[in-house]
Design a protein around this motif. Structure first.
Motif, PDB file in Angstrom:
ATOM      1  N   CYS A 113      58.397  31.992  47.223  1.00  0.00           N
ATOM      2  CA  CYS A 113      57.197  32.169  48.043  1.00  0.00           C
ATOM      3  C   CYS A 113      56.120  32.919  47.254  1.00  0.00           C
ATOM      4  CB  CYS A 113      57.569  32.932  49.315  1.00  0.00           C
ATOM      5  SG  CYS A 113      56.265  32.938  50.528  1.00  0.00           S
ATOM      6  N   ASP A 114      56.522  33.968  46.534  1.00  0.00           N
ATOM      7  CA  ASP A 114      55.577  34.733  45.715  1.00  0.00           C
ATOM      8  C   ASP A 114      54.973  33.863  44.611  1.00  0.00           C
ATOM      9  OD1 ASP A 114      56.035  36.951  47.216  1.00  0.00           O
ATOM     10  OD2 ASP A 114      57.267  37.991  45.726  1.00  0.00           O
ATOM     11  N   ALA A 115      55.808  33.062  43.980  1.00  0.00           N
ATOM     12  CA  ALA A 115      55.339  32.195  42.905  1.00  0.00           C
ATOM     13  C   ALA A 115      54.351  31.164  43.446  1.00  0.00           C
ATOM     14  CB  ALA A 115      56.516  31.493  42.229  1.00  0.00           C
ATOM     15  N   GLU A 116      54.664  30.620  44.613  1.00  0.00           N
ATOM     16  CA  GLU A 116      53.773  29.636  45.238  1.00  0.00           C
ATOM     17  C   GLU A 116      52.443  30.281  45.603  1.00  0.00           C
ATOM     18  OE1 GLU A 116      52.665  25.888  46.794  1.00  0.00           O
ATOM     19  OE2 GLU A 116      54.221  26.506  45.412  1.00  0.00           O
ATOM     20  N   HIS A 117      52.508  31.490  46.135  1.00  0.00           N
ATOM     21  CA  HIS A 117      51.284  32.214  46.495  1.00  0.00           C
ATOM     22  C   HIS A 117      50.438  32.476  45.248  1.00  0.00           C
ATOM     23  CE1 HIS A 117      48.591  34.971  48.499  1.00  0.00           C
ATOM     24  NE2 HIS A 117      48.828  35.855  47.562  1.00  0.00           N
ATOM     25  N   GLU A 118      51.101  32.893  44.182  1.00  0.00           N
ATOM     26  CA  GLU A 118      50.405  33.165  42.920  1.00  0.00           C
ATOM     27  C   GLU A 118      49.725  31.901  42.399  1.00  0.00           C
ATOM     28  OE1 GLU A 118      48.885  35.431  40.020  1.00  0.00           O
ATOM     29  OE2 GLU A 118      50.144  36.210  41.639  1.00  0.00           O
ATOM     30  N   ARG A 119      50.417  30.776  42.514  1.00  0.00           N
ATOM     31  CA  ARG A 119      49.859  29.506  42.058  1.00  0.00           C
ATOM     32  C   ARG A 119      48.630  29.129  42.895  1.00  0.00           C
ATOM     33  NH1 ARG A 119      49.631  24.416  43.154  1.00  0.00           N
ATOM     34  NH2 ARG A 119      50.848  24.549  45.054  1.00  0.00           N
ATOM     35  N   LEU A 120      48.726  29.328  44.203  1.00  0.00           N
ATOM     36  CA  LEU A 120      47.599  29.009  45.077  1.00  0.00           C
ATOM     37  C   LEU A 120      46.398  29.905  44.793  1.00  0.00           C
ATOM     38  CD1 LEU A 120      49.428  28.411  48.480  1.00  0.00           C
ATOM     39  CD2 LEU A 120      48.330  26.704  47.041  1.00  0.00           C
ATOM     40  N   VAL A 121      46.666  31.182  44.528  1.00  0.00           N
ATOM     41  CA  VAL A 121      45.584  32.120  44.209  1.00  0.00           C
ATOM     42  C   VAL A 121      44.896  31.704  42.912  1.00  0.00           C
ATOM     43  CG1 VAL A 121      45.089  34.496  43.484  1.00  0.00           C
ATOM     44  CG2 VAL A 121      46.521  34.081  45.478  1.00  0.00           C
ATOM     45  N   ARG A 122      45.703  31.362  41.888  1.00  0.00           N
ATOM     46  CA  ARG A 122      45.134  30.914  40.614  1.00  0.00           C
ATOM     47  C   ARG A 122      44.296  29.650  40.790  1.00  0.00           C
ATOM     48  NH1 ARG A 122      50.078  32.033  38.073  1.00  0.00           N
ATOM     49  NH2 ARG A 122      50.569  29.827  38.139  1.00  0.00           N
ATOM     50  N   GLU A 123      44.823  28.704  41.581  1.00  0.00           N
ATOM     51  CA  GLU A 123      44.115  27.457  41.837  1.00  0.00           C
ATOM     52  C   GLU A 123      42.786  27.722  42.550  1.00  0.00           C
ATOM     53  OE1 GLU A 123      43.821  23.241  41.684  1.00  0.00           O
ATOM     54  OE2 GLU A 123      45.224  24.615  40.734  1.00  0.00           O
ATOM     55  N   ALA A 124      42.805  28.619  43.527  1.00  0.00           N
ATOM     56  CA  ALA A 124      41.582  28.958  44.262  1.00  0.00           C
ATOM     57  C   ALA A 124      40.558  29.604  43.336  1.00  0.00           C
ATOM     58  CB  ALA A 124      41.909  29.895  45.421  1.00  0.00           C
ATOM     59  N   ARG A 125      41.027  30.487  42.458  1.00  0.00           N
ATOM     60  CA  ARG A 125      40.115  31.126  41.492  1.00  0.00           C
ATOM     61  C   ARG A 125      39.510  30.097  40.556  1.00  0.00           C
ATOM     62  NH1 ARG A 125      44.035  35.992  40.122  1.00  0.00           N
ATOM     63  NH2 ARG A 125      43.480  37.404  41.802  1.00  0.00           N
ATOM     64  N   ARG A 126      40.335  29.149  40.110  1.00  0.00           N
ATOM     65  CA  ARG A 126      39.856  28.108  39.196  1.00  0.00           C
ATOM     66  C   ARG A 126      38.801  27.253  39.881  1.00  0.00           C
ATOM     67  NH1 ARG A 126      40.755  23.002  37.991  1.00  0.00           N
ATOM     68  NH2 ARG A 126      42.317  22.735  39.605  1.00  0.00           N
ATOM     69  N   LEU A 127      39.067  26.870  41.124  1.00  0.00           N
ATOM     70  CA  LEU A 127      38.107  26.042  41.856  1.00  0.00           C
ATOM     71  C   LEU A 127      36.806  26.796  42.103  1.00  0.00           C
ATOM     72  CD1 LEU A 127      40.438  24.295  44.446  1.00  0.00           C
ATOM     73  CD2 LEU A 127      39.264  23.245  42.512  1.00  0.00           C
ATOM     74  N   ARG A 128      36.919  28.070  42.445  1.00  0.00           N
ATOM     75  CA  ARG A 128      35.728  28.870  42.680  1.00  0.00           C
ATOM     76  C   ARG A 128      34.910  28.974  41.403  1.00  0.00           C
ATOM     77  NH1 ARG A 128      37.749  33.971  44.079  1.00  0.00           N
ATOM     78  NH2 ARG A 128      38.933  32.875  45.654  1.00  0.00           N
ATOM     79  N   ARG A 129      35.592  29.151  40.270  1.00  0.00           N
ATOM     80  CA  ARG A 129      34.907  29.256  38.981  1.00  0.00           C
ATOM     81  C   ARG A 129      34.212  27.940  38.648  1.00  0.00           C
ATOM     82  NH1 ARG A 129      39.077  31.248  35.787  1.00  0.00           N
ATOM     83  NH2 ARG A 129      39.548  29.154  35.127  1.00  0.00           N
ATOM     84  N   GLN A 130      34.872  26.828  38.927  1.00  0.00           N
ATOM     85  CA  GLN A 130      34.281  25.522  38.611  1.00  0.00           C
ATOM     86  C   GLN A 130      33.048  25.241  39.461  1.00  0.00           C
ATOM     87  OE1 GLN A 130      37.355  22.606  38.965  1.00  0.00           O
ATOM     88  NE2 GLN A 130      38.078  22.918  36.900  1.00  0.00           N
TER      89      GLN A 130
END
Length: 55
Positions: free
Chosen positions: A20-37
Motif C-alpha cells: 500500500c505504501d509503495a502504491e501510494h508513493e508511486r501515485l504521488v510521484r505520478e501526480a508530481r510528474r503530471l503537475r510538472r508537465q
C-alpha cells in the motif's frame, strides 16, 4: 499454533502495508510528474531540448 497464526497474520498485514505504501508513493510521484508537465516552464524547457536535439 496460535503464535504461528499470529505471526503469519502480522506478516501478511505488514506486507499489505508495504504494498500500500509503495502504491501510494508511486501515485504521488505520478501526480508530481503530471503537475510538472502541465507547468508552462516545463513545457518550454522540453520544447527547447527537443529543438536542440533535432539539430
Amino acid at each position: 499454533m496460535n503464535d504461528t497464526w499470529l505471526a503469519l497474520t502480522a506478516a501478511v498485514v505488514h506486507q499489505r502495508d508495504l504494498i500500500c505504501d509503495a502504491e501510494h508513493e508511486r501515485l504521488v510521484r505520478e501526480a508530481r510528474r503530471l503537475r510538472r508537465q502541465r507547468s508552462w516552464w516545463y513545457r518550454l524547457w522540453q520544447r527547447l531540448i527537443n529543438t536542440i536535439g533535432r539539430k
